[in-house]
Design an enzyme around this catalytic site. Structure first.
Site, PDB file in Angstrom:
ATOM      1  N   PHE A   1       4.336  11.069   7.722  1.00  0.00           N
ATOM      2  CA  PHE A   1       5.408  11.182   6.612  1.00  0.00           C
ATOM      3  C   PHE A   1       4.775  11.233   5.227  1.00  0.00           C
ATOM      4  O   PHE A   1       5.379  11.705   4.288  1.00  0.00           O
ATOM      5  CB  PHE A   1       6.368  10.249   6.744  1.00  0.00           C
ATOM      6  CG  PHE A   1       6.154   8.889   6.362  1.00  0.00           C
ATOM      7  CD1 PHE A   1       6.882   8.651   4.907  1.00  0.00           C
ATOM      8  CD2 PHE A   1       5.534   7.899   6.750  1.00  0.00           C
ATOM      9  CE1 PHE A   1       6.707   7.471   4.387  1.00  0.00           C
ATOM     10  CE2 PHE A   1       5.610   6.603   6.265  1.00  0.00           C
ATOM     11  CZ  PHE A   1       5.993   6.288   5.032  1.00  0.00           C
ATOM     12  N   LYS A   2       3.601  10.574   5.114  1.00  0.00           N
ATOM     13  CA  LYS A   2       3.288  10.425   3.624  1.00  0.00           C
ATOM     14  C   LYS A   2       2.718  11.748   3.031  1.00  0.00           C
ATOM     15  O   LYS A   2       2.637  11.993   1.906  1.00  0.00           O
ATOM     16  CB  LYS A   2       1.929   9.529   3.717  1.00  0.00           C
ATOM     17  CG  LYS A   2       2.114   8.283   4.272  1.00  0.00           C
ATOM     18  CD  LYS A   2       2.989   7.282   3.330  1.00  0.00           C
ATOM     19  CE  LYS A   2       3.383   5.946   4.020  1.00  0.00           C
ATOM     20  NZ  LYS A   2       2.217   5.037   4.067  1.00  0.00           N
TER      21      LYS A   2
END
Length: 467
Positions: free
Chosen positions: A111-112
C-alpha cells in the site's frame, strides 16, 4: 491553506514548504490549519470519478494552487503509470458484508506505493522547478523503504537513505530494498527494531543544523503528503462499495478495517471522515504489538515489549502519527499536546480518561490479532473463498469479524501482496505463485551496510553519502 505544527511553535507554512520540512522544527507534526469540508453535493460529484481524477480533486483542496493543474496531472499520471491495475486500488467483493480494497498493485506490491510513487515524482518536480537539493532520510518496518526507493531510484538531484531493522523484515521486503544498486540509494540495516530506526530518524530531523546542512527531507508518514495521498483511497473505497451495494447504499453502514502499526494509515481515514466522508466505524487492526488496541480500550498509551510477528510491518510499539490524532482529540490545543508528549518522553506513558476516552472509543474500534488468529484466517479464507490474504490483511479481517454488526458492510484494506510474506503462508502448506518481479529478486546481489543501532554511526554514514 497554511500548515502548522501540533506543538504550535512553527510559523504557518505553505504546502510545498510543509512537505520539504517533513517533521516540524519544534518536534511536532504538521497539520492543515483547517480541514476542508466536503459537502454531500461534492461527494455526489466525486462518486464516479476514476482514482486519478479523485486524487487530483482531493489533493487540490490542500495544495493552495502551488502546483499548476497541468503539472499536477502529469505528476499523478506518472505516479500511477506503472500500477498493474487500471483502477489503481480495485475493490473485490468476498461476500455481502466484506469487501477487500486491494492496495498492492504498485511496483513493490504494498500500500505504501500509493503515496510514495507520487511522493517520488513530487520531490523530483520540486528539485527541478525550485532547484532544491533533495536528500531523503527514512526508516521502514519493511514496505516504506522499498516503495520510497522505487519512487526515486536513479532520479537526478535526489539521494535516499533508508534504515531498516536487521533481520526483522520479510525476505522479500529486504530484497526489494537491498537489490537496488543505484548510486543515489543507501540501505542501512540496523541491529535493532523499527522503533530504534524511527527514533534515530526523529532525532536527526530535530537537529536543525544537521537537517539544514544536509538538506534532509522526510519520506515517512511524519510527512503530511503521505497522509493526504492515502486519504484518497478511503473515498475511493467508499464510493466503489456504495456502487456495488446499488440501491441499498444509503441504508447500509460502511465501515473500514485498516491494518495500521504507525497510525498513519488509519489517521488518513480519520482525516477523510473529518472532511465529510460518512464512514461508519473506523476499525484499527494490529497484531501482538497492540499499543493502539490498548489505547482505544483503556486510554493508556505505553510502549510494551516488542514482539516479532507474522505481520512485521506492524511490529511497532511507538506510533509516530499518534500525535496528529492527539492534536484533534485535544481540540487543537498545541500547548496540551506539547505537555502530554513531554510527559510521554519523560514517563514512558500517557493516560486518557473520562470524556476524552469516550470520544476515542466513539471514533475507533481496535483489535490486536494474535499470530494464531492471523494464520487461522489466512487458511480459512483460502479454503472457503479461494482468496489468499497476506498476514497484515488477515489482521484486518480479524478486526472486521470482531466489529462488523448485522446490517453493516466493511471494506478491509489489503495492504500487501501475500508473496511478500511467504514465510507465514508456507506455515499453512499453501503454495502460491510468485509474481515475476518478486521471483527474480532472489537472483540479484544485495547491497546494504549492517550497523549498530547508534545515531553517531548513522550520522557518519550520512555525512559520507550526502556529501
Amino acid at each position: 491553506m497554511n500548515y502548522i505544527s501540533t506543538r504550535g511553535q512553527v510559523e504557518p507554512k505553505g504546502f510545498i514548504d510543509t512537505v520539504l520540512m517533513g517533521l516540524g522544527e519544534d518536534g511536532g507534526l504538521m497539520v492543515p490549519q483547517q480541514i476542508p469540508a466536503v459537502t454531500t453535493e461534492t461527494l455526489e460529484r466525486w462518486k464516479d470519478l476514476p482514482f486519478r481524477e479523485l486524487f487530483i480533486e482531493i489533493f487540490s483542496l490542500y495544495a493552495n494552487g502551488e502546483i499548476p493543474d497541468k503539472d499536477l496531472r502529469e505528476l499523478v499520471d506518472a505516479s500511477y503509470a506503472n500500477f498493474r491495475e487500471p483502477e489503481v486500488t480495485p475493490v473485490r467483493k468476498l461476500d455481502d458484508a466484506l469487501y477487500i480494497l486491494e492496495l498492492f498493485h504498485g511496483p513493490t506490491f504494498a500500500f505504501k506505493d500509493v503515496a510514495l510513487q507520487f511522493m517520488g515524482e513530487f520531490y523530483s518536480y520540486v528539485s527541478r522547478t525550485r532547484g532544491e537539493i533533495i536528500h531523503i532520510l527514512g526508516a521502514t518496518s519493511g514496505d516504506t523503504g522499498a516503495a520510497a526507493i522505487q519512487g526515486v531510484r536513479g532520479k537526478e538531484g535526489i539521494k535516499i537513505c533508508i534504515l531498516h531493522p536487521h533481520g526483522k523484515v520479510s525476505k522479500v521486503q529486504e530484497l526489494q530494498m537491498t537489490t537496488v544498486d543505484d548510486e543515489n540509494v543507501l540501505n542501512l540495516s540496523v541491529k535493532g527494531n523499527f522503533d530504534d530506526c524511527q527514533r534515530i530518524i526523529k532525532e536527526l530531523f530535530t537537529d536543525l543544523d544537521f537537517k539544514a546542512k544536509y538538506h534532509l527531507r522526510a519520506i515517512n508518514s511524519i510527512n503530511f503528503v503521505r497522509i493526504l495521498a492515502q486519504t484518497v483511497y478511503y473515498f475511493y473505497a467508499y464510493f466503489r462499495v456504495s456502487e456495488q451495494l446499488g440501491g441499498e447504499a444509503g441504508s447500509r453502514k460502511i465501515n473500514v478495517s485498516v491494518p495500521s502499526g504507525n497510525f498513519g494509515n488509519i489517521f488518513s481515514g480519520f482525516l477523510a471522515k473529518k472532511m465529510g466522508l460518512p464512514i461508519h466505524k473506523l476499525i484499527i487492526a494490529t497484531n501482538e504489538n497492540n499499543i493502539l488496541e490498548r489505547f482505544v480500550q483503556t486510554g493508556e498509551y505505553r510502549p510494551g515489549e516488542f514482539r516479532k510477528t507474522h505481520s512485521p510491518s506492524m511490529d511497532i510499539q511507538v506510533a509516530s502519527n499518534f500525535e496528529r490524532y492527539l492534536y484533534y482529540l485535544l481540540d487543537e490545543d498545541s500547548a496540551k499536546v506539547s505537555e502530554i508528549m513531554g510527559h510521554l518522553a519523560s514517563e514512558g506513558r500517557i493516560f486518557i480518561e473520562g470524556e476524552l476516552l469516550e470520544r476515542v472509543q466513539a471514533e475507533f474500534r481496535a483489535l490486536g490479532a494474535s499470530n494464531e488468529q492471523c494464520l487461522e484466517l489466512i487458511g480459512k479464507y483460502k479454503s472457503e473463498r479461494d482468496y489468499l490474504l497476506d498476514p497484515h490483511t488477515a489482521c484486518g479481517v480479524a478486526a472486521y469479524e470482531a466489529f462488523n454488526a448485522d446490517g453493516e458492510v466493511t471494506a478491509t484494506f489489503a495492504t500487501a501482496h501475500p508473496a511478500k510474506f511467504d514465510e507465514a503462508v508456507r506455515l499453512l502448506d499453501i503454495a502460491q505463485e510468485f509474481p515475476v518481479e518478486i521471483a527474480e529478486l532472489a537472483l540479484k546481489e544485495q547491497v546494504q551496510t549492517v550497523i549498530e543501532s547508534d545515531k553517531a554511526e548513522v550520522t557518519r554514514q550520512l555525512e559520507t553519502f550526502f556529501a
